[in-house]
Motif scaffolding. Structure first.
Motif, short mmCIF file in Angstrom:
data_model
loop_
_atom_site.label_atom_id
_atom_site.label_comp_id
_atom_site.label_asym_id
_atom_site.label_seq_id
_atom_site.Cartn_x
_atom_site.Cartn_y
_atom_site.Cartn_z
N MET A 1 -40.66 -32.56 26.59
CA MET A 1 -41.78 -32.91 25.76
C MET A 1 -42.58 -31.67 25.39
O MET A 1 -43.10 -31.57 24.29
CB MET A 1 -42.67 -33.90 26.48
CG MET A 1 -43.87 -34.20 25.66
SD MET A 1 -44.54 -35.76 26.09
CE MET A 1 -46.20 -35.47 25.66
N PHE A 2 -42.70 -30.77 26.34
CA PHE A 2 -43.47 -29.56 26.09
C PHE A 2 -42.85 -28.74 24.96
O PHE A 2 -43.55 -28.16 24.14
CB PHE A 2 -43.55 -28.75 27.39
CG PHE A 2 -44.48 -27.58 27.27
CD1 PHE A 2 -45.84 -27.78 27.09
CD2 PHE A 2 -44.00 -26.29 27.34
CE1 PHE A 2 -46.70 -26.70 26.99
CE2 PHE A 2 -44.84 -25.21 27.23
CZ PHE A 2 -46.21 -25.42 27.06
N SER A 3 -41.49 -28.71 24.90
CA SER A 3 -40.82 -27.96 23.85
C SER A 3 -41.03 -28.61 22.48
O SER A 3 -41.09 -27.93 21.46
CB SER A 3 -39.33 -27.82 24.13
OG SER A 3 -38.73 -29.10 24.18
N ALA A 4 -41.18 -29.93 22.47
CA ALA A 4 -41.43 -30.62 21.22
C ALA A 4 -42.81 -30.27 20.68
O ALA A 4 -43.02 -30.15 19.48
CB ALA A 4 -41.31 -32.13 21.41
N VAL A 5 -43.76 -30.07 21.58
CA VAL A 5 -45.13 -29.70 21.18
C VAL A 5 -45.13 -28.30 20.60
O VAL A 5 -45.83 -28.01 19.63
CB VAL A 5 -46.09 -29.81 22.39
CG1 VAL A 5 -47.45 -29.23 22.07
CG2 VAL A 5 -46.22 -31.25 22.85
N LEU A 6 -44.34 -27.39 21.16
CA LEU A 6 -44.29 -26.01 20.68
C LEU A 6 -43.40 -25.82 19.45
O LEU A 6 -43.45 -24.78 18.80
CB LEU A 6 -43.81 -25.08 21.79
CG LEU A 6 -44.77 -24.93 22.97
CD1 LEU A 6 -44.15 -24.00 24.01
CD2 LEU A 6 -46.10 -24.37 22.51
N GLY A 8 -43.52 -27.30 16.53
CA GLY A 8 -44.32 -27.24 15.31
C GLY A 8 -44.86 -25.84 15.04
O GLY A 8 -44.65 -25.28 13.95
N PRO A 9 -45.54 -25.23 16.00
CA PRO A 9 -46.04 -23.88 15.77
C PRO A 9 -44.92 -22.85 15.58
O PRO A 9 -45.06 -21.91 14.78
CB PRO A 9 -46.84 -23.57 17.04
CG PRO A 9 -47.24 -24.90 17.57
CD PRO A 9 -46.11 -25.82 17.20
N ARG A 10 -43.80 -23.02 16.29
CA ARG A 10 -42.67 -22.09 16.13
C ARG A 10 -42.14 -22.14 14.70
O ARG A 10 -41.88 -21.12 14.08
CB ARG A 10 -41.54 -22.43 17.10
CG ARG A 10 -41.63 -21.64 18.36
CD ARG A 10 -40.36 -21.79 19.16
NE ARG A 10 -40.72 -22.54 20.35
CZ ARG A 10 -39.95 -23.35 21.02
NH1 ARG A 10 -38.72 -23.57 20.62
NH2 ARG A 10 -40.37 -23.97 22.08
N VAL A 11 -41.97 -23.35 14.18
CA VAL A 11 -41.48 -23.51 12.81
C VAL A 11 -42.48 -22.90 11.84
O VAL A 11 -42.11 -22.21 10.89
CB VAL A 11 -41.22 -25.00 12.50
CG1 VAL A 11 -40.96 -25.22 11.03
CG2 VAL A 11 -40.06 -25.52 13.35
N ILE A 16 -43.91 -18.63 8.07
CA ILE A 16 -44.86 -17.59 7.66
C ILE A 16 -44.17 -16.23 7.64
O ILE A 16 -44.37 -15.44 6.71
CB ILE A 16 -46.10 -17.59 8.57
CG1 ILE A 16 -46.93 -18.85 8.31
CG2 ILE A 16 -46.94 -16.34 8.37
CD1 ILE A 16 -48.08 -19.06 9.28
N ARG A 17 -43.34 -15.95 8.65
CA ARG A 17 -42.61 -14.68 8.69
C ARG A 17 -41.66 -14.58 7.49
O ARG A 17 -41.57 -13.52 6.84
CB ARG A 17 -41.83 -14.55 9.99
CG ARG A 17 -42.72 -14.25 11.19
CD ARG A 17 -41.94 -14.15 12.48
NE ARG A 17 -40.92 -13.08 12.38
CZ ARG A 17 -39.84 -13.05 13.12
NH1 ARG A 17 -39.60 -14.00 13.99
NH2 ARG A 17 -38.98 -12.06 12.99
N ARG A 18 -40.96 -15.67 7.17
CA ARG A 18 -40.05 -15.66 6.02
C ARG A 18 -40.82 -15.47 4.72
O ARG A 18 -40.39 -14.74 3.82
CB ARG A 18 -39.24 -16.95 5.97
CG ARG A 18 -38.14 -16.98 7.03
CD ARG A 18 -37.31 -18.21 6.95
NE ARG A 18 -36.64 -18.32 5.65
CZ ARG A 18 -36.05 -19.43 5.20
NH1 ARG A 18 -36.03 -20.51 5.97
NH2 ARG A 18 -35.47 -19.45 4.02
N LEU A 19 -41.96 -16.13 4.60
CA LEU A 19 -42.80 -15.98 3.42
C LEU A 19 -43.28 -14.55 3.27
O LEU A 19 -43.23 -13.96 2.18
CB LEU A 19 -43.99 -16.94 3.48
CG LEU A 19 -45.00 -16.84 2.34
CD1 LEU A 19 -44.34 -17.26 1.02
CD2 LEU A 19 -46.22 -17.70 2.62
#
Length: 84
Positions: A1-6, A8-11, A16-19
């Motif tokens: 569950m913790f990885s699911a929360v993170l 969103g911010p990772r994506v 943002i990096r790709r942009l």
């Protein structure tokens, strides 16, 4: 569950990096585009000068061709009358 929360911010960070990379890449191509436009303008100026020269010389060339045509016609007539 913790990885699911993170996730969103990772994506979001990844996007943002790709942009940012795309913006930098686009900014690097602007000088190349400006150079290409400069070269196109220079080429168009040369073409304009060439076309102006041709337009100025065309009447003279037409006169020369008419003179050559008249000489050839005279030679042809002279040859025909001489051969008869």
């Amino acid at each position: 569950m913790f990885s699911a929360v993170l996730a969103g911010p990772r994506v979001t960070v990844h996007l943002i990096r790709r942009l940012f990379a795309s913006v930098l890449e686009a900014a690097e191509t602007i000088p190349k585009i400006a150079t290409a436009l400069d070269e196109a303008r220079t080429t168009l100026r040369h073409l304009e000068r060439l076309l102006t020269y041709v337009a100025e010389e065309l009447p003279e060339l037409t006169d020369h061709l008419d003179q050559i045509r008249a000489r050839l016609t005279a030679l042809d007539e002279h040859t025909r009358t001489g051969a008869d």
